[in-house]
Design an enzyme around this catalytic site. Sequence first.
Site, PDB file in Angstrom:
ATOM      1  N   ASP A 132      -1.232   0.511 -20.023  1.00 49.73           N
ATOM      2  CA  ASP A 132      -1.423   0.802 -18.604  1.00 49.73           C
ATOM      3  C   ASP A 132      -0.079   1.162 -17.970  1.00 49.73           C
ATOM      4  OD1 ASP A 132      -1.916   0.702 -15.784  1.00 49.73           O
ATOM      5  OD2 ASP A 132      -3.580  -0.677 -16.126  1.00 49.73           O
ATOM      6  N   SER A 180      -6.631  -2.867  -9.947  1.00 48.76           N
ATOM      7  CA  SER A 180      -5.255  -2.545  -9.562  1.00 48.76           C
ATOM      8  C   SER A 180      -4.823  -3.354  -8.339  1.00 48.76           C
ATOM      9  CB  SER A 180      -5.141  -1.033  -9.340  1.00 48.76           C
ATOM     10  OG  SER A 180      -3.815  -0.618  -9.319  1.00 48.76           O
ATOM     11  N   HIS A 219      -5.047   3.476 -17.065  1.00 46.37           N
ATOM     12  CA  HIS A 219      -5.027   2.467 -16.016  1.00 46.37           C
ATOM     13  C   HIS A 219      -6.386   1.790 -15.895  1.00 46.37           C
ATOM     14  CE1 HIS A 219      -3.795   0.394 -12.491  1.00 46.37           C
ATOM     15  NE2 HIS A 219      -4.415   1.158 -11.620  1.00 46.37           N
TER      16      HIS A 219
END
Length: 544
Positions: A486, A260, A514
């Site tokens: 996602d 991320s 995610h």
Amino acid sequence: MTLAALSRRTLTRLTAAAAGTVLLLSGCTDLGGEQESPSASEEESGAGQHAPGEQADLPLDDLGTSAAQDLPSDPASDPAYAEYYEQDIEWGPCEDLMAEDAECGTITVPLAWDDPSQGDIEIAVGRLAGSEQDAGSLVVNPGGPGGSGVDFLESVPYLFSPEVRSAYDVVGFDPRGVSRSAGIECLSDEETDQYRAETAEPGTAEAEEMSQKWGAKIAEACEANSGDVLPYLDTYSTARDMDVLRAALDSEKLDYFGYSYGTYLGSTYADLYADRVGHFVLDGAIDPTITMDELTAGQAEGFEKATSAFVEDCLENADSCPLKGDVEEGKQQLQAFFAAVDENPLDTGDPDRPLTGALARSAVLMLMYGDELWPTGRDALTAGMNGDGEALLNLADQSAGRQDDGSYRTNATYAITAINCLDHPGIADEQWQEQEAERLAEEFPTFGPVMGGDGCAQWPVPPLREPAPISAEGADPILVIGTTGDPATPYEWSVGLAEQLDSGVHMTFEGNGHTAYGRSGGCIEEQVDAYLLEDTVPEDGFTC
């Protein structure tokens, strides 16, 4: 079902990839300033007269200057930085970490990279030593921004294969401003409880007033308690810190795995130090060319799509699903539930902490980070729709890192704002901001209504970085992974980053949730492990 019924693997994976990043939504950290009507000159010039969502040719917020972006020399070979690059880490016990055999230490870095005379800060570091140790050190970042890389070591045994853990020392660190690394201090735990729980109907004058109140309170508290470090928490500075960590680990090149926000940190490092890129894996990628408003809009759409997938799965499991009808009807029932809880918070068993609409949204939002959470989510939502908010409150608390004693394990709630507001400028046109907020609320009705507005308008430090592509020309192959479903880092962002990188290798996981590594069922893990352990680069475009 409460969080106690979730598996250890599920909780640790969530901590790794979602606990901090759930706060990336600007509506959850809305520090917006007062929205004023455009002046006559603005109307004449056409300000705010763009199509909904359109950002081309609109002015961005004025930028400050990062102390770490453009340095006259490479700090690694500059005598002025020798004391930083020559240090060793003194490893010792970890006092507050539930990770067997973990060791902890610190490194020292300059507060202002362009002027070491301004003082130093200490960066907390932890490691899980590999039994073979034949591959060196693999530095990891769990995302956020605001996620603790030291705490992330608790998740490593559940995410990384035994072969990777054996070959590498897995090293995590708390980025500057986060947790143990000069962690910023803002509101008290009690005030944070109030902030997270306070609710008003999205889009109303009451909601705007509430946003202004908390925005000012948070900004003032952060500046009062941590104003000396706030200008130096940008990702350029953290990337420079990461090169000092590389040297302290006696690594000629940096091997790195970022989830991320960790992909933004990793790509920034690669751009600064392309010749020091070793094995790089960027999972759940952020496109460095996007503005704050594009980031918000992408997530609004991503979470709307994820909500549809969750509702569809719920309806397919009718025996445990409180929703009825088709997907659109199910989403409307979910939105009606939020509105009802806005008006009448639910009992949770704790008279001091009812489930408010804000907390209910946080709980359901967290479910979008992994479809492995959906069965628990169905049970919690069923209980909530039957008047019992305890399970949803537990989920909301997990998303914010709130512990049973009422304390917060990290400062991620505020660190994410401090870092994002430096890294991502937004559109400066206030009328456009109002129109964009209306568009998000209309097009993405589940979470869009709480995501509009300039989330950094009241922040005391201006943004320091212009959106721009990253090429990292000359770097060794960099793996970029995107998950088609996602919600937090939409798939298109991974495509964009991989195309920009001179040596980007794009991989696709067709699934919901995610990030991919550690939750793809083995297909992504197999390819990544071969890259980390055998230098086997996956085929560009690999999909599973």
